[in-house]
Write an enzyme that holds these catalytic residues in place. Structure first.
Site, PDB file in Angstrom:
ATOM      1  N   ARG A 136      18.011 -10.416   4.841  1.00  0.00           N
ATOM      2  CA  ARG A 136      17.741  -9.116   4.632  1.00  0.00           C
ATOM      3  C   ARG A 136      18.598  -8.182   3.945  1.00  0.00           C
ATOM      4  O   ARG A 136      18.575  -7.570   3.426  1.00  0.00           O
ATOM      5  CB  ARG A 136      17.345  -8.309   6.423  1.00  0.00           C
ATOM      6  CG  ARG A 136      16.039  -8.563   7.505  1.00  0.00           C
ATOM      7  CD  ARG A 136      16.164  -7.889   8.035  1.00  0.00           C
ATOM      8  NE  ARG A 136      14.593  -7.258   8.726  1.00  0.00           N
ATOM      9  CZ  ARG A 136      14.353  -7.217   9.291  1.00  0.00           C
ATOM     10  NH1 ARG A 136      15.266  -6.251  10.013  1.00  0.00           N
ATOM     11  NH2 ARG A 136      13.492  -6.739   9.928  1.00  0.00           N
ATOM     12  N   LYS A 177      14.201   1.949 -14.135  1.00  0.00           N
ATOM     13  CA  LYS A 177      14.925   2.890 -14.649  1.00  0.00           C
ATOM     14  C   LYS A 177      15.739   3.364 -15.955  1.00  0.00           C
ATOM     15  O   LYS A 177      15.862   3.739 -16.812  1.00  0.00           O
ATOM     16  CB  LYS A 177      15.612   3.579 -13.488  1.00  0.00           C
ATOM     17  CG  LYS A 177      16.771   5.074 -13.726  1.00  0.00           C
ATOM     18  CD  LYS A 177      17.382   5.183 -12.698  1.00  0.00           C
ATOM     19  CE  LYS A 177      18.244   6.937 -13.381  1.00  0.00           C
ATOM     20  NZ  LYS A 177      18.777   7.264 -12.334  1.00  0.00           N
ATOM     21  N   HIS A 214     -31.764   2.311  -8.172  1.00  0.00           N
ATOM     22  CA  HIS A 214     -30.600   4.040  -8.406  1.00  0.00           C
ATOM     23  C   HIS A 214     -30.326   4.053  -6.743  1.00  0.00           C
ATOM     24  O   HIS A 214     -30.715   5.078  -6.273  1.00  0.00           O
ATOM     25  CB  HIS A 214     -31.817   5.071  -8.520  1.00  0.00           C
ATOM     26  CG  HIS A 214     -31.947   4.558 -10.260  1.00  0.00           C
ATOM     27  ND1 HIS A 214     -31.630   3.975 -11.089  1.00  0.00           N
ATOM     28  CD2 HIS A 214     -33.154   4.347 -10.373  1.00  0.00           C
ATOM     29  CE1 HIS A 214     -31.955   3.505 -11.815  1.00  0.00           C
ATOM     30  NE2 HIS A 214     -33.340   4.154 -11.898  1.00  0.00           N
TER      31      HIS A 214
END
Length: 509
Positions: free
Chosen positions: A62, A135, A269
Site C-alpha cells: 500500500r 501536471k 423508431h
C-alpha cells in the site's frame, strides 16, 4: 531528453517489449513490486523502487511510491533553478517518463466482488504518480494506456524524447482517466451505502468515447457513442451503426428480453411494429411480421434464441437494418452476410441488467430516474369488473402488457395471446392511439374480435374503452387510478368486458 523511466503497471500487456526497447536506448528503468519481478525475470536491467527511496515497500504494498524522491523527481520544473537546486540538495533524481496503469477497480466491481475486495483495488500511488507527471507535462512524458506504447516509443527511439504536443495529449488522457477512476470509486461506494431505488447525490457521467458517429438523429447534428456498448452488442457484420440504429437496438433487445418463450420483436423508431412468441423464433418472427409488414421494412429485429439457417432464409426476404440475437449458426451467418450492409449483432447478456438510470438532458442539467425494468406478476392484478378474464384472455393480457410497456405514450396495444394485432403509439389522445391501432389491424387484415387491449396509463374517460369494445376486444388491462375509474368500470360491465387494474403505469416519453 528521456534518461530515467518509472514503470509500475497493473495491466502488463505490451510492457516487456516496450521496456526492453527503452533499456536498449540506455534509459534507466525504475520499477515496483510485480512489474519489477516481471522485468527482472526477463533479464531487463531495472532498479527497485525502494533502492531509489531508501524506504521499503510496506503494508502489503500500500505504501511504496508516496515519497519525495519519487514525486520530487516528477514535479520538479527543469527550467526553474530553485527547483533543481532543491532536488540536488535532497538527492532527488529526475524522472522523465512515467508508465503507470491503475489497479482494476472497475473490473473488480463488474465481477460482483464484495466491497472489501473492491476497496483493495483502489489505487493510491498510481493516480498520484500519474497526476504528478501529467501536471509537469512540459518536462515529463506520462503513459497510462498500453495503446500508446508504440507511438511513444517511436518518438523516443527517433528523437530521444517525445514532442511537446504528445506530452500535452498524454497528460489530458491521464486526467480524464484519473477523473473517471475516482468517479467509479465514489459511485460504487455511494451505491454500496444506499438502498435500491435511491438516486445518487451527485450524478457522475465520465464515459470514454468509443465510437464517433457520422451524425445524430439528423445529418446536421454531430454525434458519438460513449461507454462500452460493444460489450453487450458485438457487431459481426455490416455497415457502421448510426445514432438511430443504436437507440432502436436497445429498444428491440429490451422488448425481446421480456419473454421466456421464443420471441421476436420488430422495432421502428423505438416503437414495436410487431411482437410475438412461438414454438421457435422463426414462428414468432413470422407472426410478428404480420402485424405491420410495411413498417417492418427497414426495421430492427431482436430475438431471444439462436438464429439458424431456415430462419435466416426467412429474414432475407425483406430489407432489415439490424438483426440482434444471442448467437447465429455458421450457416445462418453465411446466408445473412449476403446482405453486405445489414448489421448483424450478437447480444451478450441481458440489457436490463446493465441499465441503472434513465437520463434526459434539460437546460443547465439533466433529469435522472431509475429504469422501468419492473417485472410484474399478473396474479397480483385486480379484477374490477363483474366478469373476470378467462385463462386465454389472462394470457393475452399478460402478453399485451409486456408490449405496451415498450410503446411510446399514449400507448394502446391490441393482441391475442401470442402476438400483437394493432399498435397505437405516441399520440396526444389515448382515443387517437386506439383509433390508429384499430386502423393498423384492419390494414394488416387481422381481426380484433376476441382480442385484448393494454393501455399504458389509465383511461381518463370511458371513450377509450368504448373504442376497444367497438373494435371487438373482450378484455382490458390498464393501471387504473383515474378519478373516473368507476365510469370506465361501469362501461366495461355494460358491455360484458373483463378489466384488470395493474396499479403500475408505464409512461414512455
Amino acid at each position: 531528453m528521456i534518461s530515467t523511466a518509472l514503470l509500475s503497471v497493473s495491466d502488463k500487456t505490451g510492457l516487456l517489449p516496450f521496456a526492453q526497447a527503452l533499456a536498449g536506448k540506455g534509459i534507466h528503468l525504475i520499477s515496483t513490486g510485480g512489474t519489477h519481478a516481471m522485468l527482472a525475470g526477463a533479464g531487463v536491467p531495472v532498479t527497485r523502487i525502494d533502492d531509489v527511496t531508501g524506504f521499503p515497500e510496506i503494508m502489503d504494498g500500500r505504501v511504496k511510491t508516496l515519497h519525495p524522491k519519487i514525486h520530487g523527481g516528477l514535479l520538479a520544473r527543469r527550467p526553474v533553478a530553485e527547483h533543481m537546486a532543491q532536488a540536488h540538495e535532497h538527492g532527488i533524481g529526475m524522472i522523465d517518463l512515467v508508465v503507470v496503469n491503475l489497479y482494476p477497480f472497475e473490473r473488480t466491481v463488474a465481477s460482483g466482488a464484495p466491497l472489501e475486495e473492491c476497496i483493495e483495488q483502489i489505487d493510491i500511488g498510481g493516480p498520484s504518480m500519474l497526476r504528478s507527471a501529467a501536471k509537469n507535462f512540459e518536462s515529463v512524458t506520462v503513459v497510462c494506456d498500453p495503446a500508446d506504447y508504440e507511438s511513444v516509443l517511436s518518438e523516443i527511439l527517433r528523437d530521444g524524447d517525445t514532442d511537446p504536443a504528445t506530452r500535452a495529449r498524454l497528460a489530458r488522457k491521464v486526467f480524464a482517466r484519473t477523473a473517471a477512476y475516482d468517479a467509479a470509486i465514489a459511485t460504487h461506494l455511494e451505491n454500496s451505502s444506499v438502498g435500491d431505488g435511491t438516486l445518487p447525490a451527485t450524478l457522475r457521467l465520465l464515459l470514454p468515447q468509443s465510437m464517433p458517429l457520422r451524425y445524430g438523429e439528423n445529418p446536421h447534428q454531430s454525434a458519438a457513442l460513449y461507454g462500452d456498448f460493444d460489450g453487450i452488442f458485438e457487431k459481426l457484420h455490416g455497415k457502421e451503426l448510426s445514432f438511430n440504429n443504436i437507440v432502436d437496438i436497445q429498444a428491440a433487445a429490451l422488448l425481446a428480453e421480456e419473454f421466456e418463450h421464443p420471441a421476436a420483436a420488430i422495432i421502428k423508431h423505438t416503437n414495436p411494429c410487431g411482437c410475438a412468441i412461438g414454438a421457435s423464433v422463426l414462428e414468432a418472427y413470422v407472426e410478428a411480421l404480420t402485424t405491420d409488414t410495411a413498417s417492418a421494412f427497414g426495421g430492427i429485429v431482436a430475438v431471444n434464441r439462436v438464429i439458424d439457417a431456415p430462419f435466416a432464409e426467412k429474414l432475407n426476404e425483406i430489407f432489415l437494418e439490424v438483426l440482434i440475437a444471442p448467437d447465429y449458426t455458421d450457416d445462418a451467418l453465411a446466408l445473412l452476410m449476403q446482405k453486405k450492409d445489414r448489421r448483424l449483432l450478437r447480444q451478450r447478456g441481458a440489457v436490463r441488467e446493465r441499465l441503472k438510470y434513465d437520463i434526459k438532458t434539460v437546460a443547465n442539467g439533466c433529469l435522472c430516474q431509475t429504469v422501468d425494468t419492473a417485472v410484474e406478476d399478473p396474479s397480483t392484478w385486480k379484477c374490477v369488473t363483474r366478469r373476470a378474464p378467462d385463462a386465454r384472455e389472462l394470457a393475452a393480457l399478460a402478453f399485451a402488457w409486456k408490449v405496451a410497456k415498450h410503446v411510446k405514450s399514449n400507448a394502446i396495444v391490441y393482441t391475442n395471446d401470442i402476438k400483437t394485432l394493432g399498435v397505437g403509439a405516441g399520440q396526444m389522445s389515448r382515443v387517437d392511439s386506439s383509433t390508429i391501432a384499430v386502423m393498423k389491424a384492419k390494414k394488416a387484415g387481422l381481426p380484433l374480435d376476441g382480442s385484448v387491449v393494454a393501455s399504458d396509463a389509465f383511461f381518463p374517460f370511458a371513450d377509450g374503452l368504448l373504442e376497444a369494445v367497438a373494435a371487438g376486444a373482450t378484455a382490458v388491462v390498464q393501471p387504473g387510478g383515474s378519478v373516473r375509474d368507476q365510469e370506465v368500470i361501469d362501461a366495461a360491465d355494460a358491455h360484458n368486458i373483463a378489466m384488470l387494474f395493474t396499479g403500475i403505469r408505464h409512461f414512455k416519453h
